[in-house]
Design an enzyme around this catalytic site. Structure first.
Site, PDB file in Angstrom:
ATOM      1  N   LYS A  22       0.710  -1.098  -0.405  1.00 26.32           N
ATOM      2  CA  LYS A  22      -0.086   0.114   0.239  1.00 26.32           C
ATOM      3  C   LYS A  22       1.024   1.178   0.166  1.00 26.32           C
ATOM      4  O   LYS A  22       0.673   1.991  -0.273  1.00 26.32           O
ATOM      5  CB  LYS A  22      -0.400   0.404   1.242  1.00 26.32           C
ATOM      6  CG  LYS A  22      -1.930   1.134   1.441  1.00 26.32           C
ATOM      7  CD  LYS A  22      -2.341   1.284   2.722  1.00 26.32           C
ATOM      8  CE  LYS A  22      -1.644   1.379   4.005  1.00 26.32           C
ATOM      9  NZ  LYS A  22      -1.116   3.226   4.032  1.00 26.32           N
ATOM     10  N   ASN A  23       1.748   1.488   0.579  1.00 22.31           N
ATOM     11  CA  ASN A  23       2.566   2.245   0.572  1.00 22.31           C
ATOM     12  C   ASN A  23       3.665   2.847   0.230  1.00 22.31           C
ATOM     13  O   ASN A  23       4.458   3.756  -0.501  1.00 22.31           O
ATOM     14  CB  ASN A  23       3.388   2.646   2.126  1.00 22.31           C
ATOM     15  CG  ASN A  23       2.628   2.711   3.095  1.00 22.31           C
ATOM     16  OD1 ASN A  23       1.593   3.151   2.880  1.00 22.31           O
ATOM     17  ND2 ASN A  23       3.573   2.304   4.323  1.00 22.31           N
ATOM     18  N   ARG A  92      -3.821  10.290   4.771  1.00 22.64           N
ATOM     19  CA  ARG A  92      -3.193  11.362   4.287  1.00 22.64           C
ATOM     20  C   ARG A  92      -1.907  11.261   2.918  1.00 22.64           C
ATOM     21  O   ARG A  92      -1.534  12.536   3.342  1.00 22.64           O
ATOM     22  CB  ARG A  92      -1.688  10.345   5.595  1.00 22.64           C
ATOM     23  CG  ARG A  92      -0.504  10.404   5.550  1.00 22.64           C
ATOM     24  CD  ARG A  92      -0.533  11.966   6.424  1.00 22.64           C
ATOM     25  NE  ARG A  92       0.734  12.075   6.845  1.00 22.64           N
ATOM     26  CZ  ARG A  92       1.141  13.240   7.213  1.00 22.64           C
ATOM     27  NH1 ARG A  92       0.101  14.431   7.641  1.00 22.64           N
ATOM     28  NH2 ARG A  92       2.534  13.762   7.319  1.00 22.64           N
ATOM     29  N   CYS A 116      -5.017   7.922   9.533  1.00 22.32           N
ATOM     30  CA  CYS A 116      -5.561   7.829  10.595  1.00 22.32           C
ATOM     31  C   CYS A 116      -4.954   8.469  12.012  1.00 22.32           C
ATOM     32  O   CYS A 116      -4.184   9.034  11.872  1.00 22.32           O
ATOM     33  CB  CYS A 116      -4.424   6.517  11.334  1.00 22.32           C
ATOM     34  SG  CYS A 116      -5.872   4.813  10.240  1.00 22.32           S
ATOM     35  N   ARG A 121       1.035  14.639  12.632  1.00 24.31           N
ATOM     36  CA  ARG A 121       1.474  14.192  11.678  1.00 24.31           C
ATOM     37  C   ARG A 121       1.201  15.697  10.661  1.00 24.31           C
ATOM     38  O   ARG A 121       0.122  16.030   9.777  1.00 24.31           O
ATOM     39  CB  ARG A 121       0.077  13.282  11.133  1.00 24.31           C
ATOM     40  CG  ARG A 121       0.136  11.848  11.633  1.00 24.31           C
ATOM     41  CD  ARG A 121      -0.593  10.910  10.749  1.00 24.31           C
ATOM     42  NE  ARG A 121      -0.149  10.243   9.524  1.00 24.31           N
ATOM     43  CZ  ARG A 121      -0.114   9.106   9.210  1.00 24.31           C
ATOM     44  NH1 ARG A 121      -1.360   8.408   9.864  1.00 24.31           N
ATOM     45  NH2 ARG A 121       0.218   8.492   8.239  1.00 24.31           N
ATOM     46  N   PRO A 122       1.991  16.501  11.095  1.00 26.92           N
ATOM     47  CA  PRO A 122       2.082  17.592  10.340  1.00 26.92           C
ATOM     48  C   PRO A 122       3.007  17.662   9.166  1.00 26.92           C
ATOM     49  O   PRO A 122       3.178  16.821   8.967  1.00 26.92           O
ATOM     50  CB  PRO A 122       3.097  19.158  11.281  1.00 26.92           C
ATOM     51  CG  PRO A 122       3.725  17.698  11.968  1.00 26.92           C
ATOM     52  CD  PRO A 122       2.863  16.487  12.700  1.00 26.92           C
ATOM     53  N   ILE A 123       2.776  18.653   8.405  1.00 28.67           N
ATOM     54  CA  ILE A 123       3.732  18.267   7.103  1.00 28.67           C
ATOM     55  C   ILE A 123       4.383  20.117   6.652  1.00 28.67           C
ATOM     56  O   ILE A 123       4.843  19.869   5.590  1.00 28.67           O
ATOM     57  CB  ILE A 123       2.334  18.524   5.615  1.00 28.67           C
ATOM     58  CG1 ILE A 123       1.270  19.509   5.456  1.00 28.67           C
ATOM     59  CG2 ILE A 123       1.423  17.192   5.584  1.00 28.67           C
ATOM     60  CD1 ILE A 123       0.287  19.491   4.585  1.00 28.67           C
ATOM     61  N   ASP A 306       4.001   1.173  12.230  1.00 23.66           N
ATOM     62  CA  ASP A 306       3.347  -0.006  11.336  1.00 23.66           C
ATOM     63  C   ASP A 306       3.282  -1.224  12.554  1.00 23.66           C
ATOM     64  O   ASP A 306       1.863  -2.108  12.131  1.00 23.66           O
ATOM     65  CB  ASP A 306       3.315   0.061  10.782  1.00 23.66           C
ATOM     66  CG  ASP A 306       2.985   1.597   9.186  1.00 23.66           C
ATOM     67  OD1 ASP A 306       2.549   2.681  10.235  1.00 23.66           O
ATOM     68  OD2 ASP A 306       2.440   1.545   8.584  1.00 23.66           O
ATOM     69  N   ARG A 398      -8.961   0.429   4.434  1.00 21.15           N
ATOM     70  CA  ARG A 398      -7.420   1.166   4.123  1.00 21.15           C
ATOM     71  C   ARG A 398      -6.132   0.408   3.486  1.00 21.15           C
ATOM     72  O   ARG A 398      -5.366   0.706   2.921  1.00 21.15           O
ATOM     73  CB  ARG A 398      -7.021   2.516   4.920  1.00 21.15           C
ATOM     74  CG  ARG A 398      -8.467   3.110   5.682  1.00 21.15           C
ATOM     75  CD  ARG A 398      -7.908   4.480   6.559  1.00 21.15           C
ATOM     76  NE  ARG A 398      -7.441   5.065   5.543  1.00 21.15           N
ATOM     77  CZ  ARG A 398      -6.684   5.598   6.245  1.00 21.15           C
ATOM     78  NH1 ARG A 398      -6.754   6.184   7.484  1.00 21.15           N
ATOM     79  NH2 ARG A 398      -5.470   6.364   5.936  1.00 21.15           N
TER      80      ARG A 398
HETATM   81  C1  UD1 Z   1       4.600   6.945   6.128  1.00 25.51           C
HETATM   82  C2  UD1 Z   1       3.663   6.108   5.950  1.00 25.51           C
HETATM   83  C3  UD1 Z   1       3.050   5.187   7.652  1.00 25.51           C
HETATM   84  C4  UD1 Z   1       3.399   4.643   8.394  1.00 25.51           C
HETATM   85  C5  UD1 Z   1       5.043   6.935   8.687  1.00 25.51           C
HETATM   86  C6  UD1 Z   1       6.141   5.480   9.270  1.00 25.51           C
HETATM   87  C7  UD1 Z   1       2.838   5.724   3.746  1.00 25.51           C
HETATM   88  C8  UD1 Z   1       1.782   6.261   2.484  1.00 25.51           C
HETATM   89  N1  UD1 Z   1       2.360   5.681   5.617  1.00 25.51           N
HETATM   90  O1  UD1 Z   1       3.700   7.768   6.831  1.00 25.51           O
HETATM   91  O2  UD1 Z   1       1.981   3.778   7.011  1.00 25.51           O
HETATM   92  O3  UD1 Z   1       3.353   4.523   9.330  1.00 25.51           O
HETATM   93  O4  UD1 Z   1       5.597   6.823   7.222  1.00 25.51           O
HETATM   94  O5  UD1 Z   1       7.087   4.444   8.933  1.00 25.51           O
HETATM   95  O6  UD1 Z   1       3.929   5.575   3.355  1.00 25.51           O
HETATM   96  N2  UD1 Z   1       6.722  14.636  10.316  1.00 25.51           N
HETATM   97  C9  UD1 Z   1       6.412  15.718  10.721  1.00 25.51           C
HETATM   98  N3  UD1 Z   1       6.553  16.502   9.650  1.00 25.51           N
HETATM   99  C10 UD1 Z   1       6.386  16.568   8.702  1.00 25.51           C
HETATM  100  C11 UD1 Z   1       6.238  15.107   8.209  1.00 25.51           C
HETATM  101  C12 UD1 Z   1       6.595  14.358   9.521  1.00 25.51           C
HETATM  102  O7  UD1 Z   1       6.881  16.203  11.923  1.00 25.51           O
HETATM  103  O8  UD1 Z   1       6.081  17.457   7.073  1.00 25.51           O
HETATM  104  C13 UD1 Z   1       6.091  13.649  11.668  1.00 25.51           C
HETATM  105  C14 UD1 Z   1       5.164  13.086  11.610  1.00 25.51           C
HETATM  106  O9  UD1 Z   1       4.385  13.393  12.748  1.00 25.51           O
HETATM  107  C15 UD1 Z   1       5.517  11.509  12.129  1.00 25.51           C
HETATM  108  C16 UD1 Z   1       7.338  11.310  11.808  1.00 25.51           C
HETATM  109  O10 UD1 Z   1       7.238  12.930  11.889  1.00 25.51           O
HETATM  110  O11 UD1 Z   1       5.987  11.892  13.485  1.00 25.51           O
HETATM  111  C17 UD1 Z   1       7.096  10.248  11.275  1.00 25.51           C
HETATM  112  O12 UD1 Z   1       5.986  10.479   9.655  1.00 25.51           O
HETATM  113  P1  UD1 Z   1       6.153  10.299   7.891  1.00 25.51           P
HETATM  114  O13 UD1 Z   1       7.637   9.391   7.969  1.00 25.51           O
HETATM  115  O14 UD1 Z   1       5.790  11.653   7.050  1.00 25.51           O
HETATM  116  O15 UD1 Z   1       5.297   9.616   8.059  1.00 25.51           O
HETATM  117  P2  UD1 Z   1       4.113   9.388   6.791  1.00 25.51           P
HETATM  118  O16 UD1 Z   1       4.995   9.749   5.626  1.00 25.51           O
HETATM  119  O17 UD1 Z   1       2.431  10.195   7.115  1.00 25.51           O
END
Ligand code: UD1
Length: 418
Positions: A22-23, A92, A116, A121-123, A306, A398
């Site tokens: 999926k990812n 997401r 979820c 989960r900020p960006i 995960d 999902r």
């Molecule tokens: C992806 C995976 C998810 C997995 C996660 C960590 C997909 C679709 N999802 O999620 O299944 O659990 O990686 O392996 O691939 N963060 C920030 N700022 C940002 C982005 C992230 O602070 O701009 C923080 C998040 O809040 C979190 C950490 O970084 O604490 C990891 O997040 P991230 O690696 O970005 O996870 P996803 O890409 O959302």
């Protein structure tokens, strides 16, 4: 959404094929919008997040459809920059569409991505990296508007945390930005390497994917290709911890062992017998209650966040006290309170889940609150005696095509009830 009815206490036996990741699929579907022509993504599982992605692609003016088990994606010359709120809020992974829409339309409007509720989960890292590459970004309480009227340019950018999503966003952006981009502090997950493999085959010039630093030289155009994503290492972990919890002898086909090192190491520590009879095949045998274990989640190649709840579900059955420390998401263990409804002794304190293993879990009424926590409830219910009913299965859908079929194939007793 249908509920899952599980009758636990059965040993798991047989063989199961692991689907594609999926990812990997989700960012690749978005990246296909960067290509000229029709991309074919092969052997794509039927997941609700994939359905949402197809709806999103069609809503922004692309053509995306299933053909058998493949998905076809083609950008059009009538692309729209706005993602409907209902779709961006549904997953997401809508964040992956910022860069392709920027490329196609010169701007992207998207409400903050849903998904979820395992943490804030900020960006911010996606935004900081895109700004470094020349994007103009306005953030409103619920929406982000991103513009690049003159296109993006290469930049040196260091991620302050190795975010999977931000690494993927910036890799896509750098693929067509003018000049060279050097990304440091990148995430190294196999799904990132898979996205890089896809983009490279389309003509992108990416070096170093899977390592901490990547160098990307932007190109003018990418051409569509056919691509088969990697196997889903978290679905493999779901089956493996299911066997650890219930006991049994199961063969998984279509797996990449190298992606599962930390998970396999933990399963061995819990007393599972693991062998690799041939390439891509993994056999797990568990003939006793699991031994207790301690796990800390981390970024790849450490133990995947995960798989944390999946490990915890198996540890409920262990002889002794187990503990898992979560380091990535603040609210990973919503499933712990549900485990207790089966009679488990589990509590969360400071991002740690403490479990006192017992052998006599009893079926109960369980509410899934997120994807992997939901899958962990299925494992816990499979190992408990008697009947359980699991609600909130839309979270599970999902990431699992049909979790009843996945475990049913190896002798578990579970079915859907409307
Ligand atoms: C992806 C995976 C998810 C997995 C996660 C960590 C997909 C679709 N999802 O999620 O299944 O659990 O990686 O392996 O691939 N963060 C920030 N700022 C940002 C982005 C992230 O602070 O701009 C923080 C998040 O809040 C979190 C950490 O970084 O604490 C990891 O997040 P991230 O690696 O970005 O996870 P996803 O890409 O959302």
């Amino acid at each position: 959404m249908a509920e899952l009815i599980v009758t636990g206490g059965r040993r798991l036996e047989g063989s199961v094929r692991i689907p594609r990741s999926k990812n990997s699929v989700l960012p690749i579907l978005a990246a296909a919008l960067l290509c000229e022509g029709e991309s074919r993504i092969c052997d794509v599982p039927c997941l609700s997040d994939v359905d949402t992605s197809l709806a999103l692609l069609n809503a922004v003016g692309a053509c995306a459809c299933r053909e058998g088990t493949d998905v076809l994606v083609c950008a059009s010359n009538q692309m729209k920059p706005s993602v409907p709120d209902s779709l961006s809020g549904a997953m997401r992974s809508s964040v992956y569409y910022i860069v392709p829409l920027l490329y196609r339309c010169g701007e992207a409007h998207i409400s903050f991505p849903g998904g979820c509720r395992i943490g804030a989960r900020p960006i911010n890292l996606h935004i900081e990296g895109l700004r470094a590459m020349g994007a103009e970004i306005e953030t409103h309480p619920n929406t982000i508007i991103c513009r690049a009227p003159k296109g993006l340019h290469g930049a040196n950018f260091c991620l302050s945390f190795p975010s999977v999503g931000a690494t993927e966003t910036l890799m896509m952006a750098a693929a067509f930005a003018k000049g060279r981009t050097v990304l440091c502090g990148c995430a190294k997950e196999p799904e990132i390497t898979d996205l890089a493999r896809f983009l490279r085959r389309c003509g992108a010039r990416i070096q170093g994917a899977g390592g901490t630093c990547m160098t990307i030289d932007g190109v003018e155009r990418l051409k569509a290709v056919a691509h088969t994503p990697i196997p889903d290492r978290i679905t493999a972990a779901t089956v493996l911890f299911g066997v650890a919890a219930c006991g049994g002898d199961v063969t998984l086909t279509g797996v990449r062992y190298s992606h599962l090192n930390a998970v396999l190491h933990t399963l061995s520590a819990m007393g599972a017998e693991l062998c690799r009879p041939e390439p891509g095949v993994l056999r797990i045998q568990m003939e006793k209650r699991p031994d207790a274990a301690f796990v800390t989640t981390g970024v790849y190649p450490e133990f995947p966040t995960d798989a944390g709840p999946l490990f915890a579900a198996a540890a409920l059955q262990a002889t002794g006290e187990s503990m898992i420390r979560e380091t990535i998401f603040e609210n990973r263990f919503a499933c712990a309170a549900e485990f207790c409804r089966l009679g488990a002794e589990a509590h969360v304190q400071n991002s740690r889940l403490y479990i006192n293993g017992i052998s006599g879990l009893k079926g109960g009424l369980l509410a899934s609150q997120d994807l992997r926590g939901g899958a962990a409830l299925v494992i816990a219910a499979l190992a408990a005696q008697g009947k359980s009913r699991i609600t909130g299965t839309e979270y599970i859908a999902r990431g699992y095509e049909d979790i009843a079929q996945l475990f049913g194939r190896i002798g578990a007793e579970l079915y859907w009830e409307k």
